[in-house]
Design an enzyme around this catalytic site. Structure first.
Site, mmCIF file in Angstrom:
data_model
loop_
_atom_site.group_PDB
_atom_site.id
_atom_site.type_symbol
_atom_site.label_atom_id
_atom_site.label_comp_id
_atom_site.label_asym_id
_atom_site.label_seq_id
_atom_site.Cartn_x
_atom_site.Cartn_y
_atom_site.Cartn_z
ATOM 1 C CG ASP A 8 3.538 27.493 10.024
ATOM 2 O OD1 ASP A 8 2.717 27.937 8.601
ATOM 3 O OD2 ASP A 8 4.013 28.316 9.857
ATOM 4 C CG ASP A 130 6.605 37.057 5.154
ATOM 5 O OD1 ASP A 130 5.623 36.979 5.111
ATOM 6 O OD2 ASP A 130 7.846 36.563 4.142
#
Length: 240
Positions: A8, A130
């Protein structure tokens, strides 16, 4: 099952978050390129990269680092975060990325997802779902919706999506274990290839996810913390 070690990116650096909160950002490695090379050395064939700045602000932000990392590592790579136009998708796919992940745009513009699948093919498009409390979140997880994650998955399957990535936001970065129940429900509800993300902490989780016959598992903090041996996980999933 494919193991996707994760990178990330925030401000060009490898970080991890807790529950998707940008304010909890913690640097976990010095170099994205060296981190990716370490994944390859452990036997990984794929990796998962997210442009966190892009996810929140929209558009490509960390794309130079992503492209450099992909090219240097030689790994098949799926990339998400801020990809909200055909131009964004084309840029990544023309620069060595194997698959792009559509997140917020899938919730708001299913016509664009359909166009992407038609233009680039099902192998190169994934949708990231998500969820917080079973409901889909968007815009870097800062906006909630009234759409259930199973409902969105079925919508995406209807427009031709073959790959889904399901993240339980409440577990992400928390080493709390994967959402086995939610993943099983999703895998039974659609015919897409489902990848698990969020909360994976140990080989016990890897074994449980493999038993669900999932397509993949994304592992981040568990690798960086040393709780999960990437080499062992890759070998297990290859049946070695």
């Amino acid at each position: 099952m494919i193991i996707f070690p994760a990178i990330d990116l925030k401000n060009g650096e490898c970080v991890r978050l807790k529950k998707g909160d940008m304010n909890t950002s913690e640097k976990v490695a010095e170099s994205p390129v060296q981190t990716a090379l370490s994944f390859a050395a452990c036997g990984a064939q794929w990796m998962h990269m997210v442009d966190l700045d892009g996810a929140v602000g929209g558009g490509r932000v960390n794309h130079p680092v992503i492209v450099e990392t992909v090219r240097s590592s030689g790994l098949h790579t799926e990339v998400g975060g801020g990809i909200r136009s055909m131009a964004d998708m084309e840029y990544y796919l023309e620069n060595g990325v194997s698959r792009v992940i559509l997140g917020s745009v899938a919730l708001k513009n299913s016509a664009l997802v359909r166009e992407a699948v038609r233009e680039f093919g099902g192998e190169q498009i994934a949708v990231g779902i998500d969820a917080r409390g079973g409901m889909v979140a968007a815009e870097g997880w800062v906006q909630d919706s009234d759409v259930n994650f199973i409902e969105l998955a079925k919508r995406m399957e209807d427009v031709g999506v073959q790959y889904l990535i399901y993240t339980d936001i409440g577990r992400d970065g928390m080493m709390a274990g994967a959402d086995i129940e939610g993943l099983q429900r999703l895998n039974e509800a659609v015919g897409c290839c489902v990848t698990a993300s969020g909360g994976i902490r140990s080989m016990d989780d890897i074994r449980a996810l493999a038993a669900l016959d999932l397509y993949g598992a994304i592992c981040g903090k568990s690798i960086y913390s040393g709780a999960l041996d990437l080499s062992e996980a890759v070998r297990y999933c290859k049946g070695e």
